[in-house]
Design a protein around this motif. Structure first.
Motif, PDB file in Angstrom:
ATOM      1  N   MET A   1      35.774  63.987  10.896  1.00  0.00           N
ATOM      2  CA  MET A   1      36.650  63.187  10.055  1.00  0.00           C
ATOM      3  C   MET A   1      37.560  62.323  10.905  1.00  0.00           C
ATOM      4  O   MET A   1      37.919  61.219  10.510  1.00  0.00           O
ATOM      5  CB  MET A   1      37.443  64.091   9.114  1.00  0.00           C
TER       6      MET A   1
ATOM      7  N   TYR B   1      35.707  59.197  11.803  1.00  0.00           N
ATOM      8  CA  TYR B   1      35.753  58.241  10.689  1.00  0.00           C
ATOM      9  C   TYR B   1      37.082  57.506  10.690  1.00  0.00           C
ATOM     10  O   TYR B   1      37.135  56.281  10.540  1.00  0.00           O
ATOM     11  CB  TYR B   1      35.519  58.938   9.349  1.00  0.00           C
ATOM     12  N   GLY B   2      38.175  58.233  10.856  1.00  0.00           N
ATOM     13  CA  GLY B   2      39.488  57.611  10.866  1.00  0.00           C
ATOM     14  C   GLY B   2      39.647  56.609  11.988  1.00  0.00           C
ATOM     15  O   GLY B   2      40.209  55.523  11.793  1.00  0.00           O
TER      16      GLY B   2
ATOM     17  N   ARG C   1      37.462  53.564  11.263  1.00  0.00           N
ATOM     18  CA  ARG C   1      38.104  52.814  10.188  1.00  0.00           C
ATOM     19  C   ARG C   1      39.235  51.946  10.727  1.00  0.00           C
ATOM     20  O   ARG C   1      39.411  50.801  10.303  1.00  0.00           O
ATOM     21  CB  ARG C   1      38.636  53.784   9.133  1.00  0.00           C
TER      22      ARG C   1
ATOM     23  N   GLY D   1      31.182  54.773  10.325  1.00  0.00           N
ATOM     24  CA  GLY D   1      32.364  55.520   9.899  1.00  0.00           C
ATOM     25  C   GLY D   1      32.079  56.396   8.700  1.00  0.00           C
ATOM     26  O   GLY D   1      32.467  57.568   8.661  1.00  0.00           O
ATOM     27  N   HIS D   2      31.388  55.854   7.707  1.00  0.00           N
ATOM     28  CA  HIS D   2      31.112  56.636   6.502  1.00  0.00           C
ATOM     29  C   HIS D   2      30.079  57.738   6.733  1.00  0.00           C
ATOM     30  O   HIS D   2      30.110  58.766   6.055  1.00  0.00           O
ATOM     31  CB  HIS D   2      30.729  55.716   5.348  1.00  0.00           C
TER      32      HIS D   2
ATOM     33  N   LEU E   1      32.222  60.367   8.044  1.00  0.00           N
ATOM     34  CA  LEU E   1      32.986  60.935   6.931  1.00  0.00           C
ATOM     35  C   LEU E   1      32.126  61.924   6.153  1.00  0.00           C
ATOM     36  O   LEU E   1      32.565  63.042   5.864  1.00  0.00           O
ATOM     37  CB  LEU E   1      33.488  59.826   6.005  1.00  0.00           C
TER      38      LEU E   1
ATOM     39  N   GLY F   1      31.658  65.017   8.184  1.00  0.00           N
ATOM     40  CA  GLY F   1      32.901  65.784   8.237  1.00  0.00           C
ATOM     41  C   GLY F   1      33.164  66.538   6.947  1.00  0.00           C
ATOM     42  O   GLY F   1      33.565  67.705   6.957  1.00  0.00           O
ATOM     43  N   VAL F   2      32.923  65.880   5.829  1.00  0.00           N
ATOM     44  CA  VAL F   2      33.128  66.524   4.524  1.00  0.00           C
ATOM     45  C   VAL F   2      32.160  67.689   4.364  1.00  0.00           C
ATOM     46  O   VAL F   2      32.553  68.790   3.955  1.00  0.00           O
ATOM     47  CB  VAL F   2      32.957  65.483   3.388  1.00  0.00           C
TER      48      VAL F   2
ATOM     49  N   ALA G   1      31.391  59.217  -0.472  1.00  0.00           N
ATOM     50  CA  ALA G   1      30.914  58.662   0.791  1.00  0.00           C
ATOM     51  C   ALA G   1      29.522  58.062   0.618  1.00  0.00           C
ATOM     52  O   ALA G   1      29.221  56.996   1.171  1.00  0.00           O
ATOM     53  CB  ALA G   1      30.902  59.741   1.874  1.00  0.00           C
TER      54      ALA G   1
ATOM     55  N   LEU H   1      45.326  56.078   4.722  1.00  0.00           N
ATOM     56  CA  LEU H   1      44.116  56.512   5.423  1.00  0.00           C
ATOM     57  C   LEU H   1      44.181  56.176   6.906  1.00  0.00           C
ATOM     58  O   LEU H   1      43.389  56.683   7.691  1.00  0.00           O
ATOM     59  CB  LEU H   1      42.876  55.899   4.783  1.00  0.00           C
TER      60      LEU H   1
ATOM     61  N   LEU I   1      44.405  59.222   9.049  1.00  0.00           N
ATOM     62  CA  LEU I   1      43.305  60.182   8.993  1.00  0.00           C
ATOM     63  C   LEU I   1      43.060  60.896  10.321  1.00  0.00           C
ATOM     64  O   LEU I   1      42.840  62.115  10.318  1.00  0.00           O
ATOM     65  CB  LEU I   1      42.025  59.513   8.496  1.00  0.00           C
TER      66      LEU I   1
END
Length: 190
Positions: A1, A4-5, A8, A23-24, A27, A30-31, A74, A151, A154
């Motif tokens: 994550m 991704y931050g 971003r 990035g996504h 994400l 990470g999720v 995502a 965000l 993040l």
């Protein structure tokens, strides 16, 4: 994550393009990595007794529903960027998707919050039972608040989550203090 931050923050165009997609993908990964975290915390809680097992199972279920909503979010973001020629096309497609009744609360606003609720209840249970230190759920709250504020925070939020959950994967032989306290989860040092 955190990746991704960071991606971003470097993506000045905010999609579509390689930075958005990379990035996504991070994400999404990470999720999804929170699935074993939630299940592992549920197992730790379940060891504390039947009542705790029931509450822990409910909290883990809430967290997993939130993870599912975040994963779908995502996935939508990736798909929209893939089929859009430019930022304007993305904005129009997002407006159409989010305009479908129920999509905003289920995928974007309400249901994703269940991830944080479930995670916090599990950590809160462990803190109340003095299995872990009280600062750990507070670190998760601070991370969630940071992400809610912007965000752009993040990466900071990801570090706070890492601090709160770092010992989860460590395997330490059981000593006098028990398996969790031996692994640094106890109230004195963990």
């Amino acid at each position: 994550m955190a990746v991704y931050g960071l991606v971003r923050l470097m993506d000045t165009e905010r999609g579509p393009g390689p930075a958005w997609s990379i990035g996504h993908l991070f994400l999404l990964a990470g999720v999804l990595l929170f699935v074993p975290v939630l299940l592992g915390l549920r197992r730790l809680v379940a060891r504390q007794g039947e009542t705790q097992r029931a509450v822990g199972t409910g909290a883990a279920a809430l967290g997993l529903v939130g993870v599912a909503a975040l994963a779908v979010q995502a996935g939508i973001d990736l798909l929209v960027a893939y089929v859009s020629a430019d930022h304007e096309a993305m904005r129009e497609l997002f407006a159409r998707i989010q305009g479908v009744p129920g999509v905003m609360p289920v995928i974007y606003t309400v249901v994703p919050l269940l991830f944080y609720v479930g995670l916090l209840v599990l950590l809160g249970q462990l803190a109340v039972l003095r299995v872990i230190s009280a600062w750990r759920p507070l670190a998760v709250v601070a991370g969630a608040v940071a992400m809610t504020a912007t965000l752009d925070l993040l990466p900071v939020a990801a570090l706070l989550f890492l601090l709160a959950l770092a010992p989860l994967g460590r395997r330490v032989p059981v000593g006098k203090a028990g398996p969790l306290r031996s692994a640094g989860w106890g109230t004195a040092g963990g």
